[in-house]
Design an enzyme around this catalytic site. Structure first.
Site, PDB file in Angstrom:
ATOM      1  N   LYS A 109       0.856  -1.187   0.000  1.00  0.00           N
ATOM      2  CA  LYS A 109       0.000   0.000   0.000  1.00  0.00           C
ATOM      3  C   LYS A 109       0.885   1.228   0.000  1.00  0.00           C
ATOM      4  O   LYS A 109       2.053   1.163   0.419  1.00  0.00           O
ATOM      5  CB  LYS A 109      -0.881   0.013   1.245  1.00  0.00           C
TER       6      LYS A 109
HETATM    7  P1  NAD Z   1     -12.915   7.719  -2.980  1.00  0.00           P
HETATM    8  O1  NAD Z   1     -11.886   8.750  -2.829  1.00  0.00           O
HETATM    9  O2  NAD Z   1     -13.426   7.407  -4.336  1.00  0.00           O
HETATM   10  O3  NAD Z   1     -14.169   8.061  -2.051  1.00  0.00           O
HETATM   11  C1  NAD Z   1     -14.063   8.251  -0.680  1.00  0.00           C
HETATM   12  C2  NAD Z   1     -15.432   8.626  -0.162  1.00  0.00           C
HETATM   13  O4  NAD Z   1     -15.389   8.699   1.241  1.00  0.00           O
HETATM   14  C3  NAD Z   1     -15.892  10.004  -0.669  1.00  0.00           C
HETATM   15  O5  NAD Z   1     -17.274   9.959  -0.927  1.00  0.00           O
HETATM   16  C4  NAD Z   1     -15.603  10.899   0.509  1.00  0.00           C
HETATM   17  O6  NAD Z   1     -16.424  12.044   0.534  1.00  0.00           O
HETATM   18  C5  NAD Z   1     -15.909   9.957   1.660  1.00  0.00           C
HETATM   19  N1  NAD Z   1     -15.253  10.345   2.877  1.00  0.00           N
HETATM   20  C6  NAD Z   1     -13.999  10.815   3.062  1.00  0.00           C
HETATM   21  N2  NAD Z   1     -13.797  11.089   4.348  1.00  0.00           N
HETATM   22  C7  NAD Z   1     -14.936  10.757   4.990  1.00  0.00           C
HETATM   23  C8  NAD Z   1     -15.351  10.812   6.323  1.00  0.00           C
HETATM   24  N3  NAD Z   1     -14.539  11.318   7.238  1.00  0.00           N
HETATM   25  N4  NAD Z   1     -16.598  10.372   6.641  1.00  0.00           N
HETATM   26  C9  NAD Z   1     -17.415   9.913   5.673  1.00  0.00           C
HETATM   27  N5  NAD Z   1     -17.094   9.867   4.395  1.00  0.00           N
HETATM   28  C10 NAD Z   1     -15.863  10.270   4.062  1.00  0.00           C
HETATM   29  O7  NAD Z   1     -12.329   6.416  -2.266  1.00  0.00           O
HETATM   30  P2  NAD Z   1     -12.755   4.907  -2.506  1.00  0.00           P
HETATM   31  O8  NAD Z   1     -11.851   4.346  -3.535  1.00  0.00           O
HETATM   32  O9  NAD Z   1     -14.235   4.820  -2.684  1.00  0.00           O
HETATM   33  O10 NAD Z   1     -12.327   4.264  -1.112  1.00  0.00           O
HETATM   34  C11 NAD Z   1     -13.207   4.197  -0.001  1.00  0.00           C
HETATM   35  C12 NAD Z   1     -12.784   3.050   0.899  1.00  0.00           C
HETATM   36  O11 NAD Z   1     -12.790   1.831   0.155  1.00  0.00           O
HETATM   37  C13 NAD Z   1     -11.382   3.157   1.482  1.00  0.00           C
HETATM   38  O12 NAD Z   1     -11.375   2.546   2.757  1.00  0.00           O
HETATM   39  C14 NAD Z   1     -10.545   2.334   0.532  1.00  0.00           C
HETATM   40  O13 NAD Z   1      -9.360   1.876   1.106  1.00  0.00           O
HETATM   41  C15 NAD Z   1     -11.511   1.211   0.248  1.00  0.00           C
HETATM   42  N6  NAD Z   1     -11.260   0.442  -0.966  1.00  0.00           N
HETATM   43  C16 NAD Z   1     -11.160   1.039  -2.180  1.00  0.00           C
HETATM   44  C17 NAD Z   1     -10.938   0.250  -3.305  1.00  0.00           C
HETATM   45  C18 NAD Z   1     -10.895   0.834  -4.691  1.00  0.00           C
HETATM   46  O14 NAD Z   1     -10.787   0.050  -5.644  1.00  0.00           O
HETATM   47  N7  NAD Z   1     -10.985   2.126  -4.880  1.00  0.00           N
HETATM   48  C19 NAD Z   1     -10.797  -1.131  -3.187  1.00  0.00           C
HETATM   49  C20 NAD Z   1     -10.926  -1.713  -1.922  1.00  0.00           C
HETATM   50  C21 NAD Z   1     -11.167  -0.919  -0.821  1.00  0.00           C
END
Ligand code: NAD
Length: 421
Positions: A109
């Protein structure tokens, strides 16, 4: 969100989760000690020229937790709270996740401590390119393959791929996944994590006798994971009653118009416009405690703790985010009969289609959207069944079962490889 001082340490959470599963697996202490440690941790401090001509120093990280089963794989996060322990934890969860879905990757990561919302596109590009240069000697298609995570996206992956390719002197598609389609990205990658969360939630709902049609769903976070998952639930006839972003959420017990809400977010970077109010405003804390059938935390770590776990009113949780639930909360939820599908299974659709993207890049092939969807669905359903079987056989919650599966596979690979020299 808690401030940095009283923040729960994600590395502490990840290692405590691991300890629970290791105890059940009765692993050789030498092997368990080895796989508990990260393999390599790189911290870089680097300068970036900002739009006003000033130079700012940023701190970035790339951690490779374990590569016994294949090259490192894991996203890059841009967020003010990124630190070494968070990146370590996220890298460890990637190791177990790739093993749970049985794809040949290790876990890694990365992240840069920054506030991307206050930076211009040019500043983000400058920062991304210089960070790529700083970590270039430990990444690569055979070594470690980054992908998008919080506040990084296909454009950021394009800059990484371009910078790395310039350093090599030729185009290297396979150095990152989650790229734009024009640059060797895979069909279905953008949707993969949210779609995978939906597939897993469907399986879990069937197991828990919750019909998806009409199910009341609350989604925390509406980015790549939460936004896409919400769309899949909506299309399947579920009622998405609440959704949030970093500033708070919107709630309508009759069900939100998901495409309108997401469109509003896209256009105005906000879920609620004064003229288009589609529901009442709620905080992120309130969203987690809403009376619903399915809860999808898909924002950040440590959202469900011992403080709010007793107040959560859902039947089923599928973790879109990494590390949203602490071990204390896990126990409370399990005792209360709430079925939790852990992150390392529920959000593994992203790494699965990243694997497909990497395979296509290495073989210079392009698979159809249908091929990707069929393979993804097969892997997610098979993995759910495998974890559920362990959970029932060992009488443990789904997180411990998934960890037992993932850690068991990594331990077996580690033992087979032996120690050099
Ligand atoms: P992203 O940047 O696309 O979206 C993040 C979202 O979370 C946004 O809507 C933002 O407004 C919201 N957010 C940020 N801070 C916040 C808070 N304090 N309270 C509530 N909402 C908040 O990111 P993503 O890719 O959707 O990732 C979200 C989660 O999923 C993370 O934990 C990430 O590690 C995990 N994840 C992502 C992927 C991927 O393929 N992108 C894969 C597996 C896991």
């Amino acid at each position: 969100m808690p401030n940095k001082i009283d923040r729960i340490n994600p590395w502490d959470v990840a290692t405590r989760q691991m300890d629970i599963a290791v105890e059940r697996l009765k692993l050789d202490p030498g092997v368990s000690e080895k796989i508990k440690q990260t393999k390599r941790e790189l911290i870089v401090h680097f300068p970036v020229e900002m739009d006003d001509g000033s130079v700012k120093i940023f701190t970035g990280y790339r951690v490779q937790h374990n590569m016994a089963r294949g090259p490192g794989k894991g996203g890059i996060r841009y967020h003010p709270d990124v630190d070494l322990d968070e990146v370590r934890a996220l890298a460890m969860w990637m190791t177990w996740k790739a093993a749970v879905v049985n794809i040949p990757f290790g876990g890694a990561k990365g992240g840069v401590q920054c506030d991307p919302k206050s930076m211009s596109l040019q500043e983000l590009e400058n920062m991304t390119r210089r960070f790529t240069w700083e970590i270039a000697f430990i990444i690569g298609p055979d070594q470690d393959i980054p992908a998008p995570d919080v506040y990084t996206n296909p454009q950021v992956m394009a800059w990484i791929m371009d910078t790395y390719s310039i350093l090599k002197g030729y185009t290297v598609h396979g150095v990152v996944t989650g790229k734009p389609l024009e640059l060797g990205g895979s069909l279905g990658r953008f949707e993969a994590t949210g779609k995978g969360v939906f597939i897993i939630a469907q399986e879990a709902a069937r197991h828990s006798d919750i019909p998806i049609e009409g199910a009341r769903v609350a989604v925390q976070g509406c980015g790549n994971v939460g936004g896409i998952a919400a769309q899949y639930f909506d299309r399947a006839g579920a009622k998405v009653i609440a959704i949030s972003d970093s500033r708070g959420g919107i709630y309508n017990k009759k069900g939100l118009n998901v495409s309108d809400v997401l469109d509003c977010k896209k256009r105005y970077s906000c879920l609620i416009t004064p003229e288009g109010r589609a529901g009442e405003e709620i905080t992120n804390e309130e969203l987690l405690e809403i009376d619903c059938d399915i809860l999808i935390p898909s924002a950040l770590e440590n959202q469900i703790t011992q403080k709010n776990a007793p107040k959560i009113k859902t039947k089923l949780i599928a973790e879109g985010a990494n590390g949203p639930t602490t071990p204390e909360a896990d126990k409370i939820l399990y005792d209360r009969g709430i079925f939790v599908v852990p992150d390392i299974l529920a959000n593994a659709g992203g790494v699965t289609v990243s694997y497909f993207e990497w395979v296509q890049n290495l073989q210079e092939l392009i698979w159809s959207e249908e091929e990707i969807s069929v393979r993804l669905t097969r892997i997610m359903k098979r993995s759910f069944e495998e974890v559920l079987t362990i959970s029932q056989r060992e009488k443990v919650d789904m997180r411990t079962a998934a960890l037992m599966l993932g850690i068991g596979r990594v331990a077996a690979a580690t033992k087979l490889r032996g120690i050099y020299p």
